[in-house]
Scaffold this motif. Structure first.
Motif, short mmCIF file in Angstrom:
data_model
loop_
_atom_site.label_atom_id
_atom_site.label_comp_id
_atom_site.label_asym_id
_atom_site.label_seq_id
_atom_site.Cartn_x
_atom_site.Cartn_y
_atom_site.Cartn_z
N SER A 105 -7.11 2.55 -4.85
CA SER A 105 -6.48 3.84 -4.55
C SER A 105 -5.17 3.71 -3.77
O SER A 105 -4.33 4.61 -3.83
N SER A 106 -4.97 2.60 -3.06
CA SER A 106 -3.77 2.50 -2.22
C SER A 106 -2.73 1.51 -2.72
O SER A 106 -1.61 1.50 -2.21
N LYS A 119 0.26 -0.10 -4.70
CA LYS A 119 1.41 0.34 -5.49
C LYS A 119 1.98 -0.79 -6.34
O LYS A 119 2.43 -0.56 -7.44
N ASP A 161 0.83 -1.20 0.00
CA ASP A 161 0.00 0.00 0.00
C ASP A 161 0.87 1.25 0.00
O ASP A 161 2.09 1.18 -0.09
N LYS A 162 0.23 2.40 0.08
CA LYS A 162 0.95 3.68 0.02
C LYS A 162 1.96 3.84 1.15
O LYS A 162 2.97 4.51 1.00
N ASP A 163 1.68 3.24 2.29
CA ASP A 163 2.57 3.34 3.45
C ASP A 163 3.76 2.39 3.38
O ASP A 163 4.64 2.45 4.22
#
Length: 182
Positions: free
Chosen positions: A163-164, A166, A145-147
């Motif tokens: 949306s999250s 990658k 994910d984005k994190d």
């Protein structure tokens, strides 16, 4: 003085010159003072030329017409239709020597995505359950994910996943036990 003239002749023989090989230019064999004499001295420069600005260059009207048009046209299209641009992700699989890229916007649900991944990598991915994850299957799909956290595909709703996400990675089922939601 005979020794110095001999040294000068040797230097001229090894001197690098522009031009065709074998052609000796008589002007290049003269001494450096003769070369400098062809240049105009700095005191003879007209002072009026130094103060005035160079003449302005003629500007080509409408240049570059195609590039700016395309740039504006593409930006308008991307603003008006956000679904037309794809969201490409890298997909890797443990044991496979290659990566693939997929467009996430092509798929409408997890089932479609998992079916495409199974066909792409010729593997079997079990059914996801909230309690056990992909328990009992050979492979389990995970995503970053984005994190930067790795999570199981299916842990979050589809829209949040799109949306999250990658990148995707298909890992062996035995390694995915620590990622399952319990």
């Amino acid at each position: 003085m005979g020794i110095y003239e001999k040294d000068l002749n040797e230097l001229e023989a090894t001197e690098l010159r522009l031009g065709l090989p074998g052609i000796i230019d008589e002007s290049s064999t003269s001494t450096s003072t003769a070369k400098n004499s062809r240049k105009r001295p700095s005191s003879s420069v007209n002072e009026n030329e130094q103060d005035s600005a160079p003449p302005p260059k003629a500007q080509v009207v409408g240049w570059p017409p195609v590039r700016s048009y395309r740039k504006n046209h593409v930006s308008k299209l991307s603003e008006s239709d956000n679904n037309s641009s794809g969201m490409y992700l890298k997909v890797s699989m443990d044991g496979a020597p290659y990566l693939r890229k997929i467009d996430l916007k092509v798929y409408k649900s997890y089932q479609e995505l998992l079916k495409a991944l199974q066909n792409m990598f010729k593997c079997t991915i079990g059914v996801y359950s909230e309690r056990e994850g992909y328990n009992g299957s050979d492979y389990a799909p995970t995503y970053e994910d984005k994190d930067g956290d790795w999570m199981l595909v299916g842990d979050v709703p589809w829209e949040m996943f799109i949306s999250s996400c990658k990148r995707l990675r298909i890992i062996k089922g035995s390694e995915a036990k620590g990622l399952a939601c319990l």
